[in-house]
Design an enzyme around this catalytic site. Structure first.
Site, PDB file in Angstrom:
ATOM      1  CD  GLU B  68     -78.977  22.957  34.579  1.00 11.75           C
ATOM      2  OE1 GLU B  68     -78.055  22.109  34.971  1.00 11.75           O
ATOM      3  OE2 GLU B  68     -79.616  22.723  33.638  1.00 11.75           O
ATOM      4  CG  HIS B 137     -87.250  16.797  30.899  1.00 19.11           C
ATOM      5  ND1 HIS B 137     -87.082  15.357  30.733  1.00 19.11           N
ATOM      6  CD2 HIS B 137     -86.245  17.306  30.594  1.00 19.11           C
ATOM      7  CE1 HIS B 137     -85.674  15.509  30.676  1.00 19.11           C
ATOM      8  NE2 HIS B 137     -85.179  16.465  30.454  1.00 19.11           N
TER       9      HIS B 137
END
Lengths: 430, 336
Positions: B68, B137
């Site tokens: 990321e 998540h």
């Protein structure tokens, strides 16, 4: 050590009572047995007498709900130093002062009283529990938040409580209650009072409610307030000049069929009282003219025009503040209240037409100085030396038999700016 | 009610509306590129990009490595050179890995170079709980990025706004962070055809009411609407405001509503403490609208807890419709 004046228990199931009216003012001396204050409970209203003699201090504001046995004021000995209000002593120590009231103060409200926190007094450390909206509403209406009892969680004062309080106080703690009549002009009469009635005539762009600050001082007499045409609840009439206005006021006065009356008038209302006294000399017992019109040519046309034109509180406020010396008296809330009836465009138009005929080009088109010279009944002039609407020096043309009361640091509305002083003058002579 | 379909509008899902926005942008503006992990052939973790790679090719719909920080860095660089990248995170939680690029680069470069350059970057963050994906998540981290001057942060709650806010984000010369709620992806709603934008920084009044202002974000705006219908049956007239943008916040709309109703209920999925609702509450308390409050301000936010894996516990740690009902009733019936 000051003596407590407590809320007495006057009927069996009474948990609290409301202080309605004080008969003795802060700092005044009172003798044992003299009427001290009126209370109201769910069932009755009654007078409470002083249990001791002394100087009265720390009065609970009128309209406040107070728990049985809780102090509503303190009596000090002559010369005793008066500081902060003493914190509320415990129930037992307060009972020591007056054995006759032991039963009153030791008896607590029954346990099953609904929402007990409603009447539980807060400790002196704690601020009153109230929502911002409730506080803002209380401020706007000139109320102390502590005077209102809260019904919210933990006794919190909410907007609804303020609304209820205002509704109640409109009927209970209003200084004098009036009822309306219709005649040529709108008349409101007070419900109490004895002796020679007092007829009150307000000024331009005002209405009968403007007498409120003075009414407590005059409550011993029947009060009759007249709304001028195009003002308050009176019809909007097309009038051409002062003579026509004076005529309709005279007709209204005649319809009252009073054998005798005292007249009190402010500004334009003063001029009308003068005209009335001049034509009805036998029935008028005295005349009080507060900052009257009609005694000289000068008048502040700019302010009258500005008030007449204002369609919103924002534009009205600056002109209203010209009416008084201490412009902090005219709060935004006051202006909003004053603007409320003025949102009626027809009323504003009627008033402007009247102003145009009475004060063309900012000049007083009528002259009553000769009438002033002819008065034979007692008459007095009350004027503020900081009047920016009509110069107080007009008073200096008055003949010597007329009393002159001039106030320093007061503008055009002495009965609003210095109600105590003006009230005393009137109370002593009416 | 604004959320109801106008009969002439076709319905799309929230994910389809986002894809349509990207499709329009890719076809109209050659500077627009899509970047992210598995957005190409796979179509994206939540199938939002779908088959766009077939239409525009791998030069414009680019899979990035499983890094990321690296991907975000490339996106910031691409934006600095004049491209209009739309960078997708698989889960908003992974923003933690890219914070350096978002917070210290994207948000700062314009200021530190005296306005000589800007970073016209759009980042998309699938956010929120309800998918059984557990603590790493399922978070709602919009308040993190909302704390950084130089970023704009939006949270669409309807398909129409998802499309309009994405196109508005592409028009914006500065970085815009879009938090999309994963549970909303399948929600259908009317979506206008063609190109339009939804203003950034402007809240939507979803329901007008006079008794209580419910200021909600993302999926909580939907839950607030459901609650408001029930409340209406009980004589409680709730105003529901979908905040839509967390930064810059629509102060005027919120304050005007509180001035009208006198009661404020903030509903958001992010952790309650130091969250979006804290900012809304403080904004009201510091303003003139304070004088109109007739009850304490109430925040309903996520619990002080990582999002649990167990589905029942997962529901219990974020506000649900019954929580909104209880809070509104408490405010109106004097229990709060």
């Amino acid at each position: 050590m000051p003596i407590e004046v407590i809320m007495p228990k006057v009927d069996m199931d009474m948990a609290s009572g409301k202080v309605m009216t004080w008969h003795v003012a802060e700092g005044e001396a009172v003798t044992k047995g003299e009427p001290l204050f009126d209370i109201e409970t769910d069932k009755a209203a009654m007078e409470v007498e002083a249990s001791e003699s002394g100087i009265l201090h720390h009065l609970t504001p009128e309209g406040t709900e107070v728990l049985i046995g809780a102090p509503v004021a303190w009596l000090y000995a002559d010369g005793e130093e008066v500081g902060e209000p003493p914190s509320r002593p415990s129930v037992s120590s307060s009972a020591d002062g007056d054995p006759s009231r032991v039963s009153d103060v030791t008896e607590k409200p029954s346990e099953d009283t609904a929402a007990p926190e409603r009447v539980e007094p807060l400790s002196s450390e704690e601020k009153t529990r109230a929502t911002p909206l409730a506080r803002a509403m209380a401020r706007a209406n000139g109320l102390e938040i502590d005077a209102i009892s809260g019904t919210g969680p933990q006794g919190r004062i909410q907007a609804e409580d303020v609304r209820c309080f205002l509704d109640q106080s409109a009927t209970i703690s209003a200084p004098v209650a009036f009822k309306s009549e219709t005649g040529a002009l709108s008349i409101t009469r007070s419900k109490g009072g004895t002796g020679t009635p007092v007829v009150l005539i307000h000024g331009f762009a005002s209405d009968a409610t403007s007498w409120a600050p003075l009414e407590t001082h005059l409550r011993h007499r029947p009060l009759i307030r007249i709304d001028l045409p195009g003002h308050g609840k009176s019809p909007k009439l097309k009038l051409n000049g002062f003579a026509e206005l004076a005529k309709i006021v005279r007709r209204t006065f005649d319809e009252l069929s009073l054998d005798e009356a005292h007249l009190v008038g402010h500004s334009l209302g003063g001029a009308l009282c003068l005209a009335l006294a001049d034509t009805r000399p036998r029935s008028i017992k005295s005349v009080t003219l507060i900052s009257p019109a009609g005694l000289g040519p000068d008048v502040n046309g700019e302010v009258l025009g500005g008030i007449g034109r204002a369609t919103r509180a924002e534009s009205l406020g600056p002109w209203l503040r010209q009416m008084v010396k201490d412009d902090t008296l005219i709060t935004d809330a006051y202006v909003r209240l004053a603007m409320a009836p003025r949102t009626d465009a027809n009323m504003r138009a009627a008033q402007q037409a009247l102003a145009d005929s009475l004060f063309p080009d900012g000049v007083q088109a009528f002259d009553l100085r000769a009438a002033l010279g002819r008065l034979e009944m007692p008459a007095r002039l009350i004027w503020g030396k900081a009047d920016k609407i009509i110069p107080w020096r007009h008073a200096l043309g008055a003949p010597g038999n007329i009393a002159l009361h001039l106030f320093e640091g007061v503008g055009h509305i002495p009965h609003f700016e210095a109600p105590e002083e003006v009230g005393k003058i009137l109370k002593a002579s009416l | 009610m604004n959320m109801q379909a106008k009969p002439t509008l076709r319905e799309l899902s929230y994910a389809e509306a986002i894809r349509e926005a990207m499709d329009i942008a890719l076809s109209q503006d050659e500077r627009v590129i899509l970047m992210g992990e598995d957005i190409g052939v796979y179509g994206g973790a939540f199938q939002v990009t779908g088959d766009l790679v077939e239409k525009y090719g791998t030069d414009r719909v680019m899979d990035t490595p499983i890094s990321e920080l690296g991907g975000a860095g490339i996106a910031v660089g691409a934006a600095l050179t004049g491209l209009r990248p739309i960078f997708e995170f698989q889960f908003s939680d992974f923003a933690a890995l890219a914070m350096e690029q978002i917070v210290n680069q994207a948000a700062k470069v314009r200021y530190m170079l005296g306005g000589a350059v800007s970073v016209p970057l759009v980042m998309r963050f699938p956010a929120g709980s309800g998918t059984g994906a557990a603590a790493q998540h399922s978070q709602s981290l919009e308040a993190w990025l909302g704390h950084v001057p130089g970023l704009k942060v939006v949270q669409p709650s309807t398909p129409e706004d998802a499309k309009g806010l994405l196109l508005a984000a592409l028009e914006d010369p500065d970085p815009v962070m879009i938090f999309e709620h994963k549970i909303l992806y399948k929600m259908k709603g009317p979506v206008p055809e063609g190109y339009y934008t939804t203003p950034i920084g402007k809240a939507a009044i979803r329901r007008t009411g006079k008794d209580v202002s419910i200021i909600a974000t993302s999926i909580m705006a939907q839950k607030a609407m459901t609650a408001a219908e029930t409340l209406a049956g009980e004589g409680i007239d709730a105003e529901v405001i979908d905040l839509r943008t967390v930064r810059p916040m629509d102060r005027e709309t919120v304050l005007a509503s509180v001035r009208k109703t006198g009661r404020l209920l903030c509903v958001y999925e992010g952790v309650k403490t130091l969250g979006v609702g804290a900012e809304i509450s403080a904004m009201v308390a510091e303003s003139d609208a304070f004088d109109f409050l007739d009850a304490p301000i109430i925040r309903l936010g996520g619990a002080e807890s990582p999002i649990p894996y167990n589905p029942e516990l997962e529901k219990a740690v974020v506000p649900q419709v019954p929580d909104i009902l209880d809070a509104a009733r408490g405010l109106l019936k004097g229990r709060i």
